[in-house]
Structures are given as structure tokens and as C-alpha cells.
Design an enzyme around this catalytic site. Structure first.
Site, short mmCIF file in Angstrom:
data_model
loop_
_atom_site.label_atom_id
_atom_site.label_comp_id
_atom_site.label_asym_id
_atom_site.label_seq_id
_atom_site.Cartn_x
_atom_site.Cartn_y
_atom_site.Cartn_z
N ASN A 1 36.04 -35.70 37.02
CA ASN A 1 35.92 -34.63 38.01
C ASN A 1 36.77 -33.45 37.56
O ASN A 1 37.99 -33.57 37.42
CB ASN A 1 36.36 -35.08 39.40
CG ASN A 1 36.05 -34.02 40.45
OD1 ASN A 1 34.96 -33.97 41.00
ND2 ASN A 1 37.03 -33.17 40.72
N ASN B 1 -1.87 0.11 20.18
CA ASN B 1 -1.48 1.39 19.59
C ASN B 1 -0.36 2.07 20.35
O ASN B 1 0.24 3.02 19.84
CB ASN B 1 -2.69 2.32 19.52
CG ASN B 1 -3.74 1.82 18.56
OD1 ASN B 1 -3.47 1.62 17.38
ND2 ASN B 1 -4.95 1.59 19.05
N GLN C 1 0.87 -1.17 0.00
CA GLN C 1 0.00 0.00 0.00
C GLN C 1 0.91 1.22 0.00
O GLN C 1 1.44 1.61 1.03
CB GLN C 1 -0.93 0.01 1.22
CG GLN C 1 -1.93 1.15 1.20
CD GLN C 1 -2.76 1.24 2.47
OE1 GLN C 1 -2.37 0.72 3.51
NE2 GLN C 1 -3.90 1.92 2.40
N ASN D 1 40.58 -23.02 24.14
CA ASN D 1 40.16 -23.60 22.86
C ASN D 1 40.40 -22.71 21.66
O ASN D 1 40.21 -23.16 20.53
CB ASN D 1 38.68 -23.96 22.92
CG ASN D 1 37.80 -22.76 23.25
OD1 ASN D 1 38.24 -21.81 23.88
ND2 ASN D 1 36.55 -22.81 22.83
N TYR D 2 40.85 -21.48 21.85
CA TYR D 2 40.93 -20.52 20.74
C TYR D 2 42.35 -20.00 20.61
O TYR D 2 42.93 -19.50 21.57
CB TYR D 2 39.95 -19.36 21.01
CG TYR D 2 39.83 -18.35 19.92
CD1 TYR D 2 39.61 -18.72 18.59
CD2 TYR D 2 39.91 -16.98 20.20
CE1 TYR D 2 39.48 -17.78 17.59
CE2 TYR D 2 39.78 -16.02 19.21
CZ TYR D 2 39.56 -16.43 17.91
OH TYR D 2 39.43 -15.49 16.92
N HIS E 1 32.73 -25.96 40.06
CA HIS E 1 33.01 -24.57 40.42
C HIS E 1 33.84 -23.86 39.34
O HIS E 1 34.80 -24.42 38.82
CB HIS E 1 33.82 -24.45 41.72
CG HIS E 1 33.52 -25.47 42.76
ND1 HIS E 1 32.51 -25.34 43.65
CD2 HIS E 1 34.13 -26.65 43.05
CE1 HIS E 1 32.48 -26.37 44.46
NE2 HIS E 1 33.45 -27.19 44.11
N GLU F 1 -16.90 5.73 13.42
CA GLU F 1 -15.58 5.80 14.04
C GLU F 1 -15.57 6.85 15.15
O GLU F 1 -16.33 7.83 15.12
CB GLU F 1 -14.52 6.14 12.99
CG GLU F 1 -14.36 5.09 11.90
CD GLU F 1 -13.75 3.80 12.39
OE1 GLU F 1 -13.23 3.77 13.52
OE2 GLU F 1 -13.80 2.80 11.66
N LYS G 1 30.36 -24.55 26.51
CA LYS G 1 29.97 -24.28 25.12
C LYS G 1 30.46 -25.45 24.26
O LYS G 1 31.63 -25.79 24.29
CB LYS G 1 30.58 -22.96 24.66
CG LYS G 1 30.07 -22.46 23.31
CD LYS G 1 30.93 -22.91 22.15
CE LYS G 1 32.32 -22.31 22.20
NZ LYS G 1 33.17 -22.77 21.07
#
Length: 461
Positions: free
Chosen positions: A380, A230, A73, A389-390, A366, A157, A354
Site C-alpha cells: 500500500n 491536396n 525525379q 530515483n535521479y 493518490h 485533365e 515509470k
């Protein structure tokens, strides 16, 4: 029956005071437009046409997978003008159901009844069916005007209403159903001679009266079904209504909620028997809780499956996880996407995982980060353990086999494997594979410097 559904979503939503189009604002975790489309889909229509205007490209790009036909429209000239834009795409003999994208809690059963109402008492089915409601506070909504016989002959209205009309409690919801052929005759005749200078869809009532087309009304039993949004206050009000209904449905199925007013569902929640949910918990996406699960206060679960007998303690955040039976998580734990726990595992306080896969009976109680890691059975993990890991470019995996004991404050520099039943001494930095069944540690001598004096603060002048 050919059913075509038109959803009006072209409004600007000025009272939201937002750069986001109104129909993209979220209720219960989903955009308003998505709520209405999903309800419409349950009617099995032949097509769903969404009329978009303000922020249209943003709407389309934000919801690219909606199974709808988008109709533009270009100028927002009113609801009647909006419906007219879709008519070239609709067969003459189809039934047309008109909905509003900012009326998100309309129920499919109500719409089915309205469609049936549009087909009654006339051999050629040429009936106009309107969804109406009785409201204590009808402010801002179009009023239903009836004659002495109780027949609808007009809708006025709010901005065009005098004080007498404003006192009427019966309102038009904006939802209607009739044959497309009727709309194709009536819509081109609309006038914009009104307070807003717009082409109102409600003017078709007068054409139906002139053409002696029967007008039927269906009164909704639940006023929330026709409540529009609204502004942000109305959005919040409907959010609480949706949440209260969701909470009631869960409790009816046997779920215990500590406080139904402090519960938030933003997706789908499936619960077994004897599930307990404490206050201020948020469930997003698809969440499955097995029999006897307990969720502590202030927890957030997103796309999570918990097996039977699991307990998630306070202030824990779980996302994209699959947890088997009898696991204990938290408090203050964070389980990120790709985490999988076999039965009888424990993730304690201030542990983050992760892409971590735990086999049965493994514990990290912990203060640890465990990312991109495979852990065997009965491992454990001591406090302060980190899988490094990176490397700055790529992620690498750590493998910890069955029965390993990892001492506190250990760094495992991936890629690395710790053999079965190995023991890692506290404070170690492990850079190479560890043999099974042995004690491995990295040792630095402890040194005492006798006579050393701690620096003292100087007194200021």
C-alpha cells in the site's frame, strides 16, 4: 508474374502550406506514403519503386525502413515523366501498377481486381487497365472520355477541359496497370503541350488507342478509395472516413463505442469480448484490450496491453505498459513506458509511474511518483509518496517487498530497499534500507511558538 509497383511521391503539395512534404503528413497516425506502401506490400510485388522529388531527402530519412527502391525525379515535370524515371529498373515483361502516395485509402482488393483486369481478353496480356470512379463532384480530376461504343479513347485533365468535358462525372483515379514494355514505348513520346506544361501520364491513353492496345476500366464501388489529398481539408475528410471505417469494424466485432464520431485509432487495436470505449479516446501503436475492459472518456493508450476485466478511468494516459487482469487505473493517472501491473492492482488519481513493476494486489491510490521501482505483493503506497530515483546523473532503483505499508508524504531516496511487511511512518524521508516487519520513520519534533503574530498587510498611502 513479375509485378512492379510505382508510387508517385514527388509532388510539392503547395496547397498544404507546410514545410513538411505532403506524403509525410499523417493520416490515422501514419504518413500518407506509409499507408500506400503497406497496401502495395499486400500484393506481394517483386519491387516497389517510390518516385521522390520535393523534400526527397526528408522523406527518405523520415521513413528509412520502408522496403522500397527510391527513385529520384530531379525536376518535377509531370506524372508521365515521374513514371519514366523508374522504367530503367523494371524488366520489359513485368506488369507495372502505378499508384499515388496522396491517395491513401485505396484497398488491396481493388488493386488485385485491377491487376486481373490488365490480363484479360488478350493472349499476350498487352492490356491497359485503368481504375475509374463516378463522382458527384469531380472537380480537379481528369475526366474519362468514351466513344459511342463506350470505349475509353482519352483522358482530359481539368485544366485542359472545356465546359462540356467538365460536366462528365467519370474520372480517372491516377491508378493504372499494364506491361512495362508498353510504358517503355509510350512514355518517351509524351508531349508537354498542355495548360500545365507537364508530361501527363494520361497521354498514354492516346498511344494505346493508336497501337490498338485494349483499354479496360474498373470502376471502384467506394469513392473514398480514389480521393486524393491536396489540402488540409481533404486530409481531415479522409481521416474521418478512415476512423469511421475502423469504428464500424470494431463494432461489428462486438466492441461498444459510446460515440463512433469521437473515437481515434492511430495504429492497431485488438479487443476481446464486451469491451466498452467511452468518448474522445485515442489509441496509438499496438493496443490490446482483454475481455470486459472499460476505457473511460478522454484516455490515451499507446502500445498498451490490458488483461481481462481492467478499467481505465477518465483522463488517464498509458504508454508502453503491460497490465494484467482486473486492474483499475485512474482517473488522471499517467503510466509511462516500462510499467507492469500484475493482477488486482490499483493506480489512482494523479499517480505517475515509470519503469514500475507491481506484483499482485498492490495499490498506489493518490498523488504519487513511482519511477524505477519494484513493488511486491499487497503493498500500500500512501498519498504523496515519491521515489527519488535521479541523482542528477544516474537513475537508481527502489525495491519495496511484499506487504509493505508506506505512509503518506514519504520520500524514498534510491537506491534503497524496504523489507517485507515493514511500515513507513508518514512524512518520512528514507535514505537507508528498511528492515522487514518493523516501523521506520524519520522524526522531527513538533514545535509551537506561543505568542507569535502573523504579519499583517500594511495599508497603502
Amino acid at each position: 508474374m513479375n509485378l512492379q509497383i510505382i508510387i508517385l511521391a514527388a509532388g510539392q503539395g503547395k496547397r498544404m502550406y507546410s514545410d513538411t512534404p505532403k506524403v509525410l503528413h499523417h493520416l490515422a497516425g501514419k504518413p500518407l506514403l506509409t499507408h500506400v506502401v503497406e497496401t502495395a506490400q499486400q500484393l506481394n510485388p517483386d519491387a516497389i519503386h517510390v518516385i521522390y522529388g520535393h523534400g526527397g531527402e526528408q522523406i527518405k530519412s523520415s521513413l528509412p525502413n520502408l522496403p522500397v527502391h527510391w527513385v529520384h525525379q530531379a525536376e518535377q515535370l509531370g506524372t508521365g515523366h515521374a513514371v519514366l524515371q523508374a522504367m530503367p529498373h523494371i524488366p520489359d515483361d513485368a506488369y507495372v501498377l502505378v499508384l499515388s502516395a496522396d491517395v491513401p485509402l485505396i484497398q488491396v482488393e481493388t488493386l488485385q481486381s485491377l491487376i486481373e483486369c490488365s490480363q484479360r481478353q488478350n493472349p499476350d496480356h498487352s492490356v491497359l487497365a485503368l481504375l475509374v470512379a463516378e463522382l458527384e463532384n469531380p472537380s480537379g480530376l481528369g475526366r474519362i472520355i468514351r466513344n459511342n461504343q463506350g470505349e475509353i479513347y482519352s483522358i482530359v485533365e481539368e485544366k485542359d477541359a472545356n465546359e462540356q468535358v467538365k460536366n462528365i462525372k467519370e474520372i480517372y483515379s491516377g491508378v493504372c496497370c499494364t506491361l512495362a514494355n508498353n510504358l517503355k514505348k509510350w512514355l518517351p513520346q509524351l508531349s508537354n503541350s498542355n495548360a500545365q506544361g507537364e508530361y501527363y501520364l494520361t497521354e498514354i491513353i492516346s498511344f494505346a488507342v493508336q497501337n490498338k492496345t485494349p483499354i479496360r476500366s474498373l470502376t471502384t464501388k467506394n469513392s473514398f478509395e480514389v480521393q486524393g489529398i491536396n489540402n488540409r481539408q481533404q486530409l481531415q475528410q479522409l481521416e474521418r472516413i478512415w476512423q469511421q471505417r475502423a469504428a464500424n469494424q470494431l463494432m461489428e466485432k462486438g466492441v461498444t463505442l459510446a460515440d463512433a464520431n469521437r473515437f481515434d485509432l492511430r495504429g492497431e487495436l485488438y479487443c476481446g469480448k464486451d469491451v466498452y470505449i467511452d468518448i474522445n479516446c485515442i489509441f496509438t501503436g499496438k493496443v490490446v484490450l482483454g475481455n470486459g475492459c472499460k476505457i473511460g472518456p478522454n484516455c490515451s493508450l499507446t502500445n498498451v496491453t490490458l488483461g481481462d476485466g481492467c478499467e481505465v478511468y477518465a483522463n488517464s494516459v498509458l504508454e508502453g505498459c503491460h497490465i494484467a487482469n482486473d486492474c483499475h487505473i485512474g482517473p488522471f493517472a499517467r503510466l509511462r513506458s516500462g510499467t507492469q501491473l500484475a493482477s488486482h492492482c490499483k493506480i489512482g488519481n494523479f499517480v505517475e509511474t515509470k519503469k514500475a513493476i507491481f506484483d499482485e494486489g498492490t495499490k498506489a491510490s493518490h498523488l504519487s511518483y513511482l519511477g524505477d521501482v519494484l513493488l511486491g505483493k499487497n503493498v500500500n503506497v500512501g498519498a504523496g509518496t515519491i521515489t527519488c530515483n535521479y541523482d542528477g546523473v544516474n537513475k537508481h532503483q527502489t525495491i519495496i517487498e511484499d506487504g509493505v505499508f508506506i505512509g503518506s508524504d514519504t520520500q524514498l531516496v534510491a537506491p534503497v530497499t524496504v523489507g517485507a511487511n515493514a511500515t513507513i511512518g508518514a512524512g518520512s524521508t528514507i535514505r537507508r534500507n528498511v528492515p522487514p516487519d518493523e516501523l521506520t520513520l524519520t522524526e522531527s519534533r513538533q514545535k509551537t511558538i506561543y505568542g507569535w503574530k502573523r504579519p499583517a498587510k500594511r495599508e497603502r498611502d
